[in-house]
Design a protein around this motif. Sequence first.
Motif, PDB file in Angstrom:
ATOM      1  N   ASP A   1       0.794  -1.227   0.000  1.00  0.00           N
ATOM      2  CA  ASP A   1       0.000   0.000   0.000  1.00  0.00           C
ATOM      3  C   ASP A   1       0.829   1.281   0.000  1.00  0.00           C
ATOM      4  N   LEU A   2       2.144   1.189   0.182  1.00  0.00           N
ATOM      5  CA  LEU A   2       2.960   2.405   0.224  1.00  0.00           C
ATOM      6  C   LEU A   2       2.813   3.188  -1.082  1.00  0.00           C
ATOM      7  N   PRO A   3       2.710   4.514  -0.970  1.00  0.00           N
ATOM      8  CA  PRO A   3       2.476   5.326  -2.166  1.00  0.00           C
ATOM      9  C   PRO A   3       3.632   5.331  -3.169  1.00  0.00           C
ATOM     10  N   ASP A   4       4.844   4.952  -2.740  1.00  0.00           N
ATOM     11  CA  ASP A   4       5.970   4.959  -3.681  1.00  0.00           C
ATOM     12  C   ASP A   4       6.020   3.724  -4.577  1.00  0.00           C
ATOM     13  N   ASN A   5       5.143   2.755  -4.313  1.00  0.00           N
ATOM     14  CA  ASN A   5       5.014   1.530  -5.132  1.00  0.00           C
ATOM     15  C   ASN A   5       6.257   0.657  -5.174  1.00  0.00           C
ATOM     16  N   THR A   6       7.187   0.811  -4.231  1.00  0.00           N
ATOM     17  CA  THR A   6       8.408   0.002  -4.277  1.00  0.00           C
ATOM     18  C   THR A   6       8.118  -1.491  -4.107  1.00  0.00           C
ATOM     19  N   ALA A   7       7.183  -1.838  -3.242  1.00  0.00           N
ATOM     20  CA  ALA A   7       6.864  -3.262  -3.051  1.00  0.00           C
ATOM     21  C   ALA A   7       6.226  -3.840  -4.306  1.00  0.00           C
ATOM     22  N   ARG A   8       5.317  -3.101  -4.899  1.00  0.00           N
ATOM     23  CA  ARG A   8       4.682  -3.575  -6.132  1.00  0.00           C
ATOM     24  C   ARG A   8       5.722  -3.766  -7.232  1.00  0.00           C
ATOM     25  N   LEU A   9       6.647  -2.816  -7.328  1.00  0.00           N
ATOM     26  CA  LEU A   9       7.693  -2.931  -8.345  1.00  0.00           C
ATOM     27  C   LEU A   9       8.596  -4.135  -8.073  1.00  0.00           C
ATOM     28  N   ALA A  10       8.892  -4.404  -6.814  1.00  0.00           N
ATOM     29  CA  ALA A  10       9.725  -5.559  -6.474  1.00  0.00           C
ATOM     30  C   ALA A  10       9.030  -6.857  -6.859  1.00  0.00           C
ATOM     31  N   PHE A  11       7.738  -6.955  -6.578  1.00  0.00           N
ATOM     32  CA  PHE A  11       6.990  -8.158  -6.966  1.00  0.00           C
ATOM     33  C   PHE A  11       6.953  -8.300  -8.485  1.00  0.00           C
ATOM     34  N   ARG A  12       6.726  -7.206  -9.162  1.00  0.00           N
ATOM     35  CA  ARG A  12       6.675  -7.241 -10.622  1.00  0.00           C
ATOM     36  C   ARG A  12       8.024  -7.671 -11.198  1.00  0.00           C
ATOM     37  N   GLU A  13       9.110  -7.218 -10.560  1.00  0.00           N
ATOM     38  CA  GLU A  13      10.462  -7.543 -11.023  1.00  0.00           C
ATOM     39  C   GLU A  13      10.733  -9.046 -10.972  1.00  0.00           C
ATOM     40  N   VAL A  14      10.137  -9.748 -10.005  1.00  0.00           N
ATOM     41  CA  VAL A  14      10.344 -11.195  -9.902  1.00  0.00           C
ATOM     42  C   VAL A  14       9.231 -11.979 -10.600  1.00  0.00           C
ATOM     43  N   GLY A  15       8.397 -11.268 -11.334  1.00  0.00           N
ATOM     44  CA  GLY A  15       7.388 -11.936 -12.141  1.00  0.00           C
ATOM     45  C   GLY A  15       6.087 -12.226 -11.428  1.00  0.00           C
ATOM     46  N   THR A  16       5.789 -11.502 -10.356  1.00  0.00           N
ATOM     47  CA  THR A  16       4.555 -11.709  -9.614  1.00  0.00           C
ATOM     48  C   THR A  16       3.785 -10.407  -9.549  1.00  0.00           C
ATOM     49  N   ASP A  17       2.514 -10.454  -9.872  1.00  0.00           N
ATOM     50  CA  ASP A  17       1.680  -9.275  -9.682  1.00  0.00           C
ATOM     51  C   ASP A  17       1.189  -9.260  -8.258  1.00  0.00           C
ATOM     52  N   ALA A  18       1.477  -8.198  -7.543  1.00  0.00           N
ATOM     53  CA  ALA A  18       1.069  -8.088  -6.139  1.00  0.00           C
ATOM     54  C   ALA A  18      -0.171  -7.215  -6.034  1.00  0.00           C
ATOM     55  N   LEU A  19      -1.266  -7.736  -6.515  1.00  0.00           N
ATOM     56  CA  LEU A  19      -2.506  -6.995  -6.398  1.00  0.00           C
ATOM     57  C   LEU A  19      -3.032  -7.127  -4.979  1.00  0.00           C
ATOM     58  N   PRO A  20      -3.362  -6.008  -4.338  1.00  0.00           N
ATOM     59  CA  PRO A  20      -3.778  -6.075  -2.940  1.00  0.00           C
ATOM     60  C   PRO A  20      -4.936  -7.025  -2.669  1.00  0.00           C
ATOM     61  N   SER A  21      -5.938  -7.050  -3.508  1.00  0.00           N
ATOM     62  CA  SER A  21      -7.090  -7.920  -3.222  1.00  0.00           C
ATOM     63  C   SER A  21      -6.696  -9.393  -3.284  1.00  0.00           C
ATOM     64  N   ALA A  22      -5.878  -9.763  -4.255  1.00  0.00           N
ATOM     65  CA  ALA A  22      -5.434 -11.154  -4.361  1.00  0.00           C
ATOM     66  C   ALA A  22      -4.534 -11.523  -3.189  1.00  0.00           C
ATOM     67  N   THR A  23      -3.694 -10.601  -2.786  1.00  0.00           N
ATOM     68  CA  THR A  23      -2.802 -10.854  -1.665  1.00  0.00           C
ATOM     69  C   THR A  23      -3.594 -10.997  -0.379  1.00  0.00           C
TER      70      THR A  23
END
Length: 81
Positions: free
Chosen positions: A45-67
């Motif tokens: 949920d962080l506004p800088d999206n670093t966690a989302r980008l990290a998940f995307r980098e390893v080939g995983t979509d980190a959508l909050p609802s799915a998580t």
Amino acid sequence: MLSGIKTSLSNVRTIKTLCESAENYALKDQQRQAGAEHFLLAAIDLPDNTARLAFREVGTDALPSATRSALNIGKPCAPLG
């Protein structure tokens, strides 16, 4: 020097936001303390999206609802054994 102080203050604000959000997730999950799963959701949920980008980098979509569904946040845990 001033740049380093600004960076440190920014980091402290990010950590504060992360901890408060993780605590809120824990409370929603009827837990007294935040666990790794709550910090994971808070990081997503962080506004800088670093966690989302990290998940995307390893080939995983980190959508909050799915998580949230995968971690069963807000749902009672199944009994063990």
